[in-house]
Design an enzyme around this catalytic site. Structure first.
Site, PDB file in Angstrom:
ATOM      1  N   LYS A  75       0.848  -1.200   0.000  1.00  0.00           N
ATOM      2  CA  LYS A  75       0.000   0.000   0.000  1.00  0.00           C
ATOM      3  C   LYS A  75       0.879   1.245   0.000  1.00  0.00           C
ATOM      4  O   LYS A  75       0.629   2.183  -0.762  1.00  0.00           O
ATOM      5  CB  LYS A  75      -0.886   0.008   1.246  1.00  0.00           C
ATOM      6  CG  LYS A  75      -1.583   1.332   1.530  1.00  0.00           C
ATOM      7  CD  LYS A  75      -2.425   1.305   2.770  1.00  0.00           C
ATOM      8  CE  LYS A  75      -1.679   1.556   4.031  1.00  0.00           C
ATOM      9  NZ  LYS A  75      -1.346   2.965   4.325  1.00  0.00           N
ATOM     10  N   ASN A  76       1.892   1.238   0.849  1.00  0.00           N
ATOM     11  CA  ASN A  76       2.679   2.463   1.045  1.00  0.00           C
ATOM     12  C   ASN A  76       3.715   2.708  -0.041  1.00  0.00           C
ATOM     13  O   ASN A  76       4.360   3.756  -0.056  1.00  0.00           O
ATOM     14  CB  ASN A  76       3.323   2.451   2.436  1.00  0.00           C
ATOM     15  CG  ASN A  76       2.271   2.624   3.524  1.00  0.00           C
ATOM     16  OD1 ASN A  76       1.114   2.944   3.239  1.00  0.00           O
ATOM     17  ND2 ASN A  76       2.656   2.367   4.759  1.00  0.00           N
ATOM     18  N   ARG A 108      -4.389  10.615   4.339  1.00  0.00           N
ATOM     19  CA  ARG A 108      -3.288  11.577   4.436  1.00  0.00           C
ATOM     20  C   ARG A 108      -2.347  11.470   3.247  1.00  0.00           C
ATOM     21  O   ARG A 108      -1.768  12.467   2.821  1.00  0.00           O
ATOM     22  CB  ARG A 108      -2.456  11.331   5.693  1.00  0.00           C
ATOM     23  CG  ARG A 108      -3.169  11.414   6.988  1.00  0.00           C
ATOM     24  CD  ARG A 108      -2.195  11.148   8.091  1.00  0.00           C
ATOM     25  NE  ARG A 108      -1.004  11.936   7.887  1.00  0.00           N
ATOM     26  CZ  ARG A 108      -0.927  13.232   8.106  1.00  0.00           C
ATOM     27  NH1 ARG A 108      -1.983  13.873   8.517  1.00  0.00           N
ATOM     28  NH2 ARG A 108       0.182  13.886   7.888  1.00  0.00           N
ATOM     29  N   CYS A 163      -5.399  12.846  13.064  1.00  0.00           N
ATOM     30  CA  CYS A 163      -5.217  11.402  12.831  1.00  0.00           C
ATOM     31  C   CYS A 163      -5.130  10.724  14.200  1.00  0.00           C
ATOM     32  O   CYS A 163      -4.586  11.270  15.153  1.00  0.00           O
ATOM     33  CB  CYS A 163      -3.923  11.188  12.043  1.00  0.00           C
ATOM     34  SG  CYS A 163      -3.515   9.462  11.848  1.00  0.00           S
ATOM     35  N   ARG A 203       0.257  14.768  12.986  1.00  0.00           N
ATOM     36  CA  ARG A 203       1.031  14.452  11.779  1.00  0.00           C
ATOM     37  C   ARG A 203       1.098  15.676  10.867  1.00  0.00           C
ATOM     38  O   ARG A 203       0.386  15.783   9.888  1.00  0.00           O
ATOM     39  CB  ARG A 203       0.413  13.259  11.077  1.00  0.00           C
ATOM     40  CG  ARG A 203       0.466  12.004  11.934  1.00  0.00           C
ATOM     41  CD  ARG A 203      -0.226  10.828  11.313  1.00  0.00           C
ATOM     42  NE  ARG A 203       0.498  10.323  10.155  1.00  0.00           N
ATOM     43  CZ  ARG A 203       0.035   9.323   9.409  1.00  0.00           C
ATOM     44  NH1 ARG A 203      -1.145   8.786   9.684  1.00  0.00           N
ATOM     45  NH2 ARG A 203       0.712   8.888   8.370  1.00  0.00           N
ATOM     46  N   ASP A 205       4.610   0.578  12.029  1.00  0.00           N
ATOM     47  CA  ASP A 205       3.375  -0.028  11.503  1.00  0.00           C
ATOM     48  C   ASP A 205       3.206  -1.471  11.952  1.00  0.00           C
ATOM     49  O   ASP A 205       2.167  -2.076  11.667  1.00  0.00           O
ATOM     50  CB  ASP A 205       3.350   0.033   9.972  1.00  0.00           C
ATOM     51  CG  ASP A 205       3.218   1.460   9.484  1.00  0.00           C
ATOM     52  OD1 ASP A 205       3.452   1.700   8.282  1.00  0.00           O
ATOM     53  OD2 ASP A 205       2.920   2.345  10.302  1.00  0.00           O
ATOM     54  N   VAL A 218       8.529   6.941  16.551  1.00  0.00           N
ATOM     55  CA  VAL A 218       8.062   7.607  15.337  1.00  0.00           C
ATOM     56  C   VAL A 218       6.753   8.350  15.605  1.00  0.00           C
ATOM     57  O   VAL A 218       6.606   9.522  15.297  1.00  0.00           O
ATOM     58  CB  VAL A 218       7.881   6.597  14.184  1.00  0.00           C
ATOM     59  CG1 VAL A 218       7.381   7.294  12.928  1.00  0.00           C
ATOM     60  CG2 VAL A 218       9.214   5.899  13.899  1.00  0.00           C
ATOM     61  N   ARG A 232      -8.688  -0.362   4.799  1.00  0.00           N
ATOM     62  CA  ARG A 232      -7.835   0.672   4.185  1.00  0.00           C
ATOM     63  C   ARG A 232      -6.506   0.077   3.745  1.00  0.00           C
ATOM     64  O   ARG A 232      -5.915   0.499   2.763  1.00  0.00           O
ATOM     65  CB  ARG A 232      -7.565   1.811   5.180  1.00  0.00           C
ATOM     66  CG  ARG A 232      -8.777   2.621   5.545  1.00  0.00           C
ATOM     67  CD  ARG A 232      -8.383   3.837   6.328  1.00  0.00           C
ATOM     68  NE  ARG A 232      -7.347   4.592   5.634  1.00  0.00           N
ATOM     69  CZ  ARG A 232      -6.798   5.710   6.106  1.00  0.00           C
ATOM     70  NH1 ARG A 232      -7.173   6.181   7.276  1.00  0.00           N
ATOM     71  NH2 ARG A 232      -5.869   6.353   5.420  1.00  0.00           N
TER      72      ARG A 232
HETATM   73  C1  EPZ Z   1       4.247   6.937   6.328  1.00  0.00           C
HETATM   74  O1  EPZ Z   1       3.464   7.978   6.891  1.00  0.00           O
HETATM   75  C2  EPZ Z   1       3.332   5.727   6.228  1.00  0.00           C
HETATM   76  N1  EPZ Z   1       2.204   6.034   5.348  1.00  0.00           N
HETATM   77  C3  EPZ Z   1       2.827   5.350   7.615  1.00  0.00           C
HETATM   78  O2  EPZ Z   1       2.044   4.170   7.471  1.00  0.00           O
HETATM   79  C4  EPZ Z   1       4.030   5.053   8.505  1.00  0.00           C
HETATM   80  O3  EPZ Z   1       3.581   4.774   9.816  1.00  0.00           O
HETATM   81  C5  EPZ Z   1       4.980   6.261   8.526  1.00  0.00           C
HETATM   82  O4  EPZ Z   1       5.350   6.613   7.177  1.00  0.00           O
HETATM   83  C6  EPZ Z   1       6.244   5.980   9.310  1.00  0.00           C
HETATM   84  O5  EPZ Z   1       6.918   4.897   8.746  1.00  0.00           O
HETATM   85  C7  EPZ Z   1       2.402   6.009   4.015  1.00  0.00           C
HETATM   86  O6  EPZ Z   1       3.486   5.754   3.535  1.00  0.00           O
HETATM   87  C8  EPZ Z   1       1.199   6.286   3.148  1.00  0.00           C
HETATM   88  P1  EPZ Z   1       6.298  10.334   8.337  1.00  0.00           P
HETATM   89  P2  EPZ Z   1       4.039   9.494   6.888  1.00  0.00           P
HETATM   90  O7  EPZ Z   1       6.150  11.588   7.571  1.00  0.00           O
HETATM   91  O8  EPZ Z   1       4.894   9.696   5.720  1.00  0.00           O
HETATM   92  C9  EPZ Z   1       6.770  13.621  11.681  1.00  0.00           C
HETATM   93  C10 EPZ Z   1       0.171   2.795   7.744  1.00  0.00           C
HETATM   94  O9  EPZ Z   1      -0.276   2.265   8.768  1.00  0.00           O
HETATM   95  N2  EPZ Z   1       6.612  14.594  10.592  1.00  0.00           N
HETATM   96  O10 EPZ Z   1       7.420   9.428   8.008  1.00  0.00           O
HETATM   97  O11 EPZ Z   1       2.890  10.402   7.103  1.00  0.00           O
HETATM   98  C11 EPZ Z   1       5.510  12.807  11.937  1.00  0.00           C
HETATM   99  O12 EPZ Z   1       4.630  13.484  12.809  1.00  0.00           O
HETATM  100  C12 EPZ Z   1       0.640   4.231   7.792  1.00  0.00           C
HETATM  101  O13 EPZ Z   1       0.308   2.218   6.632  1.00  0.00           O
HETATM  102  C13 EPZ Z   1       6.814  15.947  10.837  1.00  0.00           C
HETATM  103  O14 EPZ Z   1       7.112  16.354  11.954  1.00  0.00           O
HETATM  104  O15 EPZ Z   1       4.945   9.492   8.191  1.00  0.00           O
HETATM  105  C14 EPZ Z   1       6.061  11.545  12.566  1.00  0.00           C
HETATM  106  O16 EPZ Z   1       6.294  11.757  13.935  1.00  0.00           O
HETATM  107  C15 EPZ Z   1       0.358   4.896   9.124  1.00  0.00           C
HETATM  108  N3  EPZ Z   1       6.661  16.828   9.816  1.00  0.00           N
HETATM  109  C16 EPZ Z   1       7.397  11.354  11.851  1.00  0.00           C
HETATM  110  O17 EPZ Z   1       7.732  12.637  11.302  1.00  0.00           O
HETATM  111  C17 EPZ Z   1       6.347  16.421   8.543  1.00  0.00           C
HETATM  112  O18 EPZ Z   1       6.242  17.283   7.641  1.00  0.00           O
HETATM  113  C18 EPZ Z   1       7.368  10.335  10.724  1.00  0.00           C
HETATM  114  O19 EPZ Z   1       6.282  10.681   9.882  1.00  0.00           O
HETATM  115  C19 EPZ Z   1       6.149  15.039   8.314  1.00  0.00           C
HETATM  116  C20 EPZ Z   1       6.299  14.143   9.338  1.00  0.00           C
END
Ligand code: EPZ
Length: 450
Positions: free
Chosen positions: A22-23, A92, A116, A121, A307, A329, A399
């Site tokens: 998916k991701n 998202r 969320c 996020r 995840d 994370v 999802r």
């Molecule tokens: C991706 O989300 C995945 N989703 C998530 O999977 C996964 O949990 C996550 O990466 C971490 O591996 C998809 O790929 C569609 P991040 P993403 O930006 O990209 C902070 C699932 O269950 N952050 O890597 O949104 C954020 O708050 C989903 O399949 C900022 O501060 O996650 C978090 O603490 C859930 N500012 C950390 O970074 C930003 O601009 C990592 O978030 C962006 C993120």
């Protein structure tokens, strides 16, 4: 709305196959907006989130079609560049359209994703990266409006407070493929899904070096071209199925498993005392003896994936002794703990950590899904619990898992999907309902050539 009736206490055994990631699929479908030609993506899983992404693309005038397990995408020069709130709030990952749109069309208006259940996020790093590439970023009435005649290469650091950003790296990397000159992205996410997106973009004519490392070097090109790509297998589905074997004391062989991308998770299962055998692209998980408690932290790749944190917590709820789980994370990603406690687990959450004392048994009860991976954890706990578990709001599960109950039932589980008599029916996009939204001779000609 649908729910699961899960009859627990059965040992799972047999062989099951992992689907496409998916991701990886979601950012690849979003990045298709940067490509003026026909795109064919094979191995896209049939998921609610994919249906939402296709609905978003269709809303922009992008032609999409699902054919024999492949998704065909055609984003002409005439599409609109608006991603509306009613779709972005459902998923998202919709924010991944921002970079490709502003890079190709010089304009994008994308709704901010909103809240969320797994934590705050923000997308500040996405916007920081696009601004560094020269985009003018305005936040107006809940929307991001990004404008730029042509993006210009820059040296960008995407490190956030909790480490790199996965979709932030996808967004900025996609945009940089069409920027003038060279872009360096430091502290880039190293996840396999980012690598798959880079592979997809390079096949479409981009010049991205260093994918999978913390530093990306991207040399901008004037335009990308048609491409066909096959999505990598879903490492999180593979890990979830592995826990299903462990939590039921079973013996499962998982085919099409991306073993090389879950080594830290596999090492943890071995540390717990499970028999884990990697055979090419298959993973065999067996329980040999009583499992041992462990401590782990969910971290950015190549650490243990956040995840899989909820699924592992469900397993540890039945492991004698004291285990500690920390999520570095998403520090607030513990909504599943309270529901596991309803099934009899002994879990206490303090800040970004949980202390788990293994119990003899879990007992089936009505529980509620709160997010995608929490719902997977509750299914797994229900498989092990004595008696029947009712899991509501399984649209969260749909999802990210394709016909999950069918896979589990093929291994000996008894999971029944039914309408929840206590709630109204749930409408919403379902994969397969998005047909080609316009006849296009050009599209036929291009796709028929493949
Ligand atoms: C991706 O989300 C995945 N989703 C998530 O999977 C996964 O949990 C996550 O990466 C971490 O591996 C998809 O790929 C569609 P991040 P993403 O930006 O990209 C902070 C699932 O269950 N952050 O890597 O949104 C954020 O708050 C989903 O399949 C900022 O501060 O996650 C978090 O603490 C859930 N500012 C950390 O970074 C930003 O601009 C990592 O978030 C962006 C993120």
């Amino acid at each position: 709305m649908e729910m699961f009736l899960i009859r627990g206490g059965r040992t799972l055994s047999g062989t099951v196959r992992v689907g496409g990631s998916k991701n990886a699929a979601l950012p690849i479908l979003a990045a298709s907006l940067a490509i003026p030609g026909a795109v064919v993506v094979h191995g896209v899983p049939q998921l609610r989130d994919v249906a939402t992404m296709l609905e978003l693309l269709n809303s922009m005038g992008v032609i999409t079609e699902q054919l024999n397990g492949a998704v065909q995408v055609y984003a002409s020069d005439e599409i609109t560049t608006l991603a509306p709130y009613e779709l972005v709030r459902q998923m998202r990952a919709s924010v991944c359209v921002l970079g490709p749109l502003v890079a190709r069309f010089g304009l994008a208006k994308v709704s901010l994703p909103g809240g969320c259940n797994i934590g705050h996020r923000p997308i500040d790093l996405h916007l920081k990266g696009l601004a560094a590439l020269g985009a003018d970023i305005q936040l107006t009435s809940g929307y991001v409006i990004a404008r730029c005649r042509r993006l210009k290469g820059a040296d960008i650091d995407l490190m956030g407070p909790s480490g790199p950003t996965v979709t932030g790296t996808c967004n900025v990397m996609s945009a940089a493929t069409l920027a003038e000159g060279c872009t360096i992205i430091r502290n880039a996410a190293r996840e396999p899904e980012v690598v798959d997106l880079a592979r997809f973009l390079n096949s479409a004519g981009a010049n991205i070096q260093g994918a999978g490392t913390e530093t990306l070097e991207i040399h901008g090109v004037d335009s990308l071209h048609s491409v066909a790509h096959t999505v990598i297998p879903d490492r999180i589905e593979a890990g979830t199925l592995a826990v299903a074997a462990a939590i039921t004391g079973g013996d499962i062989t998982i085919q099409n498993a991306p073993v090389a991308s879950i080594t830290s998770f596999v090492e943890l299962l071995s540390r717990m005392g499970l028999s884990v055998e990697a055979l090419n692209d298959s993973l065999r998980i067996r329980t040999r003896s009583e499992l041992r408690p462990v401590d782990f932290s969910a971290e950015p790749y190549p650490g243990i994936p956040t995840d899989l944190q909820a699924q592992l917590m469900a397993l540890l709820a039945l492991v004698p002794g004291e285990s500690h789980v920390t999520d570095l994370v998403f520090p607030e990603r513990f909504m599943h703990a309270a529901e596991l406690v309803r099934l009899g687990a002994d879990i206490r959450v303090h800040g970004n950590s949980a202390v788990i004392h293994g119990v003899e048994k879990l007992s089936g009860a009505p529980v509620m899904a709160s997010d995608l991976r929490a719902s997977a954890a509750l299914v797994l706990a229900g498989l092990a619990a004595e008696g029947q578990t009712e899991l509501r709001r399984i649209y969260h599960l749909d999802r990210g898992y394709q016909a999950f109950e069918k896979k589990l039932n093929s291994l000996g589980a008894v999971v029944e999907r039914m309408q929840d008599p206590l709630s109204p029916t749930m409408s919403g996009p379902h994969f397969g309902t998005t047909a080609r939204n316009a006849e296009s001779p050009e599209l036929d000609r291009v796709f028929d050539q493949r």
